[in-house]
Scaffold this motif. Structure first.
Motif, mmCIF file in Angstrom:
data_model
loop_
_atom_site.group_PDB
_atom_site.id
_atom_site.type_symbol
_atom_site.label_atom_id
_atom_site.label_comp_id
_atom_site.label_asym_id
_atom_site.label_seq_id
_atom_site.Cartn_x
_atom_site.Cartn_y
_atom_site.Cartn_z
ATOM 1 N N ALA A 172 0.833 -1.205 0.000
ATOM 2 C CA ALA A 172 0.000 0.000 0.000
ATOM 3 C C ALA A 172 0.869 1.258 0.000
ATOM 4 C CB ALA A 172 -0.933 -0.010 1.214
ATOM 5 N N ARG A 173 1.947 1.244 0.782
ATOM 6 C CA ARG A 173 2.837 2.409 0.800
ATOM 7 C C ARG A 173 3.492 2.624 -0.567
ATOM 8 N NH1 ARG A 173 5.450 1.059 6.764
ATOM 9 N NH2 ARG A 173 3.972 2.320 7.986
ATOM 10 N N LEU A 174 3.897 1.540 -1.202
ATOM 11 C CA LEU A 174 4.483 1.661 -2.534
ATOM 12 C C LEU A 174 3.464 2.216 -3.521
ATOM 13 C CD1 LEU A 174 6.489 -1.686 -2.713
ATOM 14 C CD2 LEU A 174 7.447 0.608 -2.825
ATOM 15 N N ALA A 175 2.228 1.732 -3.441
ATOM 16 C CA ALA A 175 1.191 2.205 -4.356
ATOM 17 C C ALA A 175 0.893 3.683 -4.161
ATOM 18 C CB ALA A 175 -0.088 1.387 -4.170
ATOM 19 N N LEU A 176 1.107 4.185 -2.939
ATOM 20 C CA LEU A 176 0.821 5.587 -2.633
ATOM 21 C C LEU A 176 2.052 6.484 -2.780
ATOM 22 C CD1 LEU A 176 -1.416 4.978 0.498
ATOM 23 C CD2 LEU A 176 -2.184 5.769 -1.738
ATOM 24 N N GLY A 177 3.151 5.917 -3.322
ATOM 25 C CA GLY A 177 4.346 6.728 -3.522
ATOM 26 C C GLY A 177 5.126 6.995 -2.251
ATOM 27 N N ARG A 178 4.980 6.139 -1.245
ATOM 28 C CA ARG A 178 5.661 6.337 0.034
ATOM 29 C C ARG A 178 6.692 5.230 0.257
ATOM 30 N NH1 ARG A 178 0.360 7.351 3.731
ATOM 31 N NH2 ARG A 178 1.887 7.166 5.435
ATOM 32 N N ALA A 179 7.553 5.058 -0.765
ATOM 33 C CA ALA A 179 8.503 3.945 -0.747
ATOM 34 C C ALA A 179 9.471 4.028 0.424
ATOM 35 C CB ALA A 179 9.269 3.907 -2.071
ATOM 36 N N ALA A 180 9.947 5.236 0.755
ATOM 37 C CA ALA A 180 10.929 5.373 1.833
ATOM 38 C C ALA A 180 10.385 4.856 3.157
ATOM 39 C CB ALA A 180 11.352 6.837 1.966
ATOM 40 N N GLY A 198 7.829 -12.390 -1.525
ATOM 41 C CA GLY A 198 7.085 -11.161 -1.787
ATOM 42 C C GLY A 198 7.680 -9.962 -1.067
ATOM 43 N N ALA A 199 8.183 -10.197 0.152
ATOM 44 C CA ALA A 199 8.789 -9.110 0.915
ATOM 45 C C ALA A 199 10.114 -8.677 0.292
ATOM 46 C CB ALA A 199 9.000 -9.536 2.364
ATOM 47 N N TRP A 200 10.907 -9.648 -0.205
ATOM 48 C CA TRP A 200 12.153 -9.289 -0.901
ATOM 49 C C TRP A 200 11.853 -8.413 -2.118
ATOM 50 C CZ3 TRP A 200 16.557 -9.567 1.386
ATOM 51 C CH2 TRP A 200 16.865 -10.597 2.287
ATOM 52 N N ARG A 201 10.828 -8.798 -2.854
ATOM 53 C CA ARG A 201 10.476 -8.027 -4.048
ATOM 54 C C ARG A 201 10.069 -6.609 -3.656
ATOM 55 N NH1 ARG A 201 6.397 -6.181 -6.949
ATOM 56 N NH2 ARG A 201 6.583 -6.198 -9.231
ATOM 57 N N ALA A 202 9.228 -6.484 -2.615
ATOM 58 C CA ALA A 202 8.769 -5.161 -2.188
ATOM 59 C C ALA A 202 9.933 -4.299 -1.702
ATOM 60 C CB ALA A 202 7.714 -5.301 -1.091
ATOM 61 N N LEU A 203 10.876 -4.904 -0.968
ATOM 62 C CA LEU A 203 12.012 -4.134 -0.465
ATOM 63 C C LEU A 203 12.888 -3.642 -1.617
ATOM 64 C CD1 LEU A 203 13.802 -3.011 1.746
ATOM 65 C CD2 LEU A 203 14.853 -5.286 1.977
ATOM 66 N N ALA A 204 13.167 -4.521 -2.569
ATOM 67 C CA ALA A 204 13.981 -4.105 -3.713
ATOM 68 C C ALA A 204 13.303 -2.977 -4.482
ATOM 69 C CB ALA A 204 14.237 -5.301 -4.629
ATOM 70 N N LEU A 205 12.006 -3.091 -4.678
ATOM 71 C CA LEU A 205 11.265 -2.059 -5.409
ATOM 72 C C LEU A 205 11.269 -0.746 -4.631
ATOM 73 C CD1 LEU A 205 9.664 -1.609 -7.967
ATOM 74 C CD2 LEU A 205 7.613 -2.414 -6.780
ATOM 75 N N ALA A 206 11.100 -0.836 -3.292
ATOM 76 C CA ALA A 206 11.107 0.378 -2.467
ATOM 77 C C ALA A 206 12.467 1.077 -2.544
ATOM 78 C CB ALA A 206 10.765 0.026 -1.019
ATOM 79 N N LEU A 207 13.533 0.288 -2.494
ATOM 80 C CA LEU A 207 14.870 0.880 -2.590
ATOM 81 C C LEU A 207 15.089 1.533 -3.955
ATOM 82 C CD1 LEU A 207 16.844 -1.984 -0.825
ATOM 83 C CD2 LEU A 207 16.608 0.362 0.015
ATOM 84 N N TYR A 208 14.650 0.855 -5.003
ATOM 85 C CA TYR A 208 14.816 1.410 -6.346
ATOM 86 C C TYR A 208 14.077 2.738 -6.481
ATOM 87 C CZ TYR A 208 14.666 1.785 -11.437
ATOM 88 O OH TYR A 208 14.790 2.244 -12.728
ATOM 89 N N LEU A 242 12.039 -8.895 -11.735
ATOM 90 C CA LEU A 242 12.319 -7.585 -11.147
ATOM 91 C C LEU A 242 13.795 -7.227 -11.298
ATOM 92 C CD1 LEU A 242 11.443 -5.104 -9.557
ATOM 93 C CD2 LEU A 242 11.814 -6.406 -7.449
ATOM 94 N N GLU A 243 14.678 -8.218 -11.097
ATOM 95 C CA GLU A 243 16.113 -7.937 -11.253
ATOM 96 C C GLU A 243 16.417 -7.484 -12.678
ATOM 97 O OE1 GLU A 243 20.403 -9.901 -10.035
ATOM 98 O OE2 GLU A 243 18.661 -11.219 -10.275
ATOM 99 N N THR A 244 15.825 -8.161 -13.646
ATOM 100 C CA THR A 244 16.027 -7.773 -15.048
ATOM 101 C C THR A 244 15.503 -6.370 -15.308
ATOM 102 O OG1 THR A 244 15.830 -10.083 -15.738
ATOM 103 C CG2 THR A 244 15.508 -8.405 -17.437
ATOM 104 N N ASP A 245 14.325 -6.066 -14.757
ATOM 105 C CA ASP A 245 13.721 -4.747 -14.972
ATOM 106 C C ASP A 245 14.559 -3.641 -14.337
ATOM 107 O OD1 ASP A 245 11.668 -5.889 -16.366
ATOM 108 O OD2 ASP A 245 10.231 -5.852 -14.705
ATOM 109 N N ILE A 246 15.113 -3.904 -13.137
ATOM 110 C CA ILE A 246 15.942 -2.884 -12.477
ATOM 111 C C ILE A 246 17.224 -2.647 -13.277
ATOM 112 C CG2 ILE A 246 17.359 -2.441 -10.434
ATOM 113 C CD1 ILE A 246 15.149 -3.671 -8.744
ATOM 114 N N LEU A 247 17.833 -3.725 -13.754
ATOM 115 C CA LEU A 247 19.041 -3.576 -14.559
ATOM 116 C C LEU A 247 18.774 -2.751 -15.816
ATOM 117 C CD1 LEU A 247 20.532 -7.159 -14.196
ATOM 118 C CD2 LEU A 247 21.625 -5.036 -13.444
#
Length: 691
Positions: A172-180, A198-208, A242-247
């Motif tokens: 929900a925080r990611l969806a609302l732009g509150r990644a930090a 799922g948590a690893w994916r969310a953390l990587a996305l939040a950091l990105y 996700l790793e491919t997309d971040i790269l």
């Protein structure tokens, strides 16, 4: 006093009326008995099972010891209870004890309701609900009983639900732009639970999204290493993608894109252009606003509340301009499908009806172009929908006129709206489920043919109600599933509120005797005590009722924040009352029960349950005729039961006359919410009482 219980950490109790003052629970055995009863969720736990759970090798005086623990707990939880009066909270029933805690009294139960409710809400509504839910935790659930077999399953279930809630909060925080904000909680979460992909994916996305691309890639590599080393499995496809997309710095990972992508950009550009090019005082803005409010209302929650409030303001603004055609278009644009027949805001509805009637009169007196038939039909359909539950003939007349015009014009959208009005006005007497079923069937066919998704959902919900009234739960199941599929695909979150209530009704109507018996057998493995058969029957009945009550509690939780005020107040206790009456049990009498608008019909039965027969008879004489809505048969049945109990022959006769046309239906089931069983059974009892 109102007592609260905490099990999301060490087991505690507190006085809710004294600002949360802690209640002393004596020793660990006392707390263990209390915790064991909370795990049972209001069901009876036989003394034999309590003994097995408390001691690996029960001492000779185990039964007496359990009674001592229970007596001490009762003194602590109900200190003001007069001597020799029955306990209200920790009760003796059948072969054992049950804790009859209120649905909101236990922190774990409230946590579950908050998490379930959040699943039906958009991110801006889900996030505060999840934050509130997670704030209830003070440590591991049932902390001091981690090694006890009776607690193991419940602790595991709650822990898994908490993990899910933490991850949903991050999403929900990611969806609302509150990644930090998501990063610290996810890092702590993964430190304890490194297998949660799922948590690893969310953390990587939040950091990105916080500009830390290198850290995001490092997190994904750490996740791969831990999964391979600890579980012997490779990361799933989502982590690899996700790793491919971040790269590749894929555009869809951008925060703005994540909050809507191309659609968000189109919206921003279009609204900016509208503001630049359409003058602030232009009349067309009112029509655009009305169309927007129509869509906003279907988002539920705050969107629905705002849409209703602004709708009245938009109509008033249109009337101020003195243009009846514009006013008619603003009123008629709000063709929001309506399934519940009790008004959310009677004053607002009356205001809209009055404006529609004034506009009809002005159109008839005007000399403008006579393309007014479609406009008139929309105004008439509005009057029919907003006059729901009333006794005036005007609502039914308006529905008939709107339907006639729509059929003559061969306008599918207009006909769908008119049929909604026809449905709302099909409660002039009991027993009309077959007529509503036909209306629902026509709506489904019409809406599916012409892509009117909202009205297709409405048709399925109408048929769900009608088939429930007729006891055809196989068909009702199909319509519930169809409505849910459409709701999920087209983002209609309120659909889940109605289908959750339907499933609770289905349990109440069809029962779970077999499952309840299994639960009873598991709960009372050493039943060789006095009156074993009778005790087993009592446990089965209690377990069966507890299952239904739990389903109703879950359904009631979905009403919180739904924006449907006509549904929010009074229904949970009314459903419990109907469940009790249908099973031949007295009404619930808790002082904290909010009967809402159903108080007049509940009060005589509540007074009877309190042995106040004279007051019940007096209250019954003041009970009005039920509104002409989805609960018509249910409220007449409650009135009839009270009349039988106090011997009020006049009211018995009135109830019999009112219910006779519905003899083939299940009382109240046409609401899709609750039931009192077959109307025929109530009619038989009313007939017997008149002899």
């Amino acid at each position: 006093m109102r007592v609260g219980f905490g099990v999301l950490g060490p087991v505690v109790a507190w006085d809710a009326d004294a600002g949360g003052r802690a209640i002393a629970l004596k020793g660990p055995r006392h707390r263990e008995v209390l915790a064991r009863l909370i795990v049972a969720r209001r069901r009876v736990v036989p003394v034999s099972r309590l003994i097995e759970d408390l001691w690996a090798e029960p001492p000779p005086g185990a039964v007496g010891a359990v009674r001592t623990f229970v007596a001490a707990l009762r003194r602590a939880l109900e200190p003001q209870r007069p001597p020799r009066t029955p306990a209200r909270l920790l009760v003796t029933e059948g072969p054992g004890y049950a804790l009859r805690a209120d649905p909101d009294a236990v922190d774990a139960w409230r946590f579950e309701r908050d998490v379930a409710a959040a699943a039906t809400l958009p991110p801006d509504g889900a996030l505060p609900r999840l934050e509130k839910a997670l704030s209830r935790w003070r440590g591991p659930a049932y902390a001091e009983f981690a090694d006890e077999g009776w607690a193991r399953g419940e602790r595991s279930r709650l822990a898994e639900l908490r993990l899910h809630a933490v991850e949903r909060q991050a999403e929900a925080r990611l969806a609302l732009g509150r990644a930090a904000e998501a990063v610290p909680d996810l890092e702590a979460h993964l430190a304890e639970h490194p297998w949660r992909e799922g948590a690893w994916r969310a953390l990587a996305l939040a950091l990105y999204r916080t500009g830390r691309q290198g850290d995001a890639l490092a997190v994904l590599r750490r996740a791969r290493s831990l999964l391979v080393e600890q579980l012997g499995v490779d990361p799933g496809p989502e982590l690899r993608r996700l790793e491919t997309d971040i790269l590749g710095q894929a555009p869809h990972l951008d925060p703005a894109s994540a909050r809507g992508g191309a659609a968000a950009q189109v919206w921003a550009d279009a609204t900016a252009a509208y503001d630049r090019t359409v003058a602030s005082g232009a009349r067309t803005r009112l029509e655009s606003t009305a169309a927007l409010l129509r869509d906003l209302s279907m988002t539920g929650g705050g969107g629905l509340l705002t849409a209703r409030q602004q709708r009245v303001a938009a109509v008033a603004a249109a009337e101020e301009l003195g243009d009846p055609e514009l006013t008619a278009r603003v009123i008629g644009a709000y063709d929001v499908p309506a399934i519940w027949t009790r008004l959310d805001d009677p004053e607002q509805a009356a205001s809209i009806v009055a404006a529609a009637e004034r506009t009809l009169t002005a159109l008839a007196a005007g000399s403008g172009p006579v393309g007014h038939d479609a406009i008139r039909a929309r105004l008439l359909a509005t009057i029919a929908v907003e006059s729901r539950g009333g006794r005036s003939e005007r609502g039914r007349q308006a529905a008939r006129q709107a339907e006639e015009i729509a059929r003559r014009l061969d306008d599918p959208g207009l006909l769908a709206f008119a049929l909604n009005g026809v449905f709302m006005q099909s409660f002039e007497r009991a027993g009309l489920a077959p007529r509503r079923d036909a209306t629902g069937a026509e709506l489904i066919a019409l809406a599916a043919r012409h892509g009117l998704v909202a009205f297709e959902v409405l048709g399925h919900l109408i048929r769900l109600q009608a088939r429930s009234a007729l006891g055809d739960f196989a068909a009702a199941d199909r319509h519930a599933a169809a409505a849910e599929r459409l709701g999920e695909r087209h983002e209609r979150p309120l659909v889940g509120v109605f289908t959750a209530w339907y499933r609770a009704l289905r349990l109440a109507a069809t029962g779970r005797a077999a499952e309840a018996a299994d639960e009873a057998e598991a709960a009372d493995g050493a039943e060789a005590a006095d009156g074993a058969e009778a005790a087993d029957g009592a446990v089965v009945q209690a377990a069966d009722e507890a299952v239904v009550q739990a389903a109703y509690r879950d359904a009631a939780g979905r009403l919180d924040g739904s924006g449907m005020l006509g549904l929010e107040r009074g229904l949970p206790p009314l459903a419990l009352l109907c469940l009790r009456v249908e099973r031949g049990r007295p009404a619930p009498t808790g002082a904290d029960l909010d009967w809402g608008p159903y108080g007049p019909w509940a009060r005589p039965l509540v007074l009877l349950a309190q042995d106040r027969r004279a007051e019940a008879a007096a209250a019954l004489r003041k009970v009005p005729e039920p509104p002409r809505d989805l609960l018509l048969e249910a409220l007449w049945c409650l009135t009839g039961r009270a009349a039988i109990a106090v011997g009020d022959r006049e009211t018995i006769a009135r109830a019999h006359t009112a219910l006779a046309p519905a003899a083939a239906e299940l009382a109240g089931a046409g609401s899709g919410l609750l039931t009192l069983g077959p109307v025929s059974r109530h009619l038989a009892d009313l007939t017997e009482a008149l002899r």
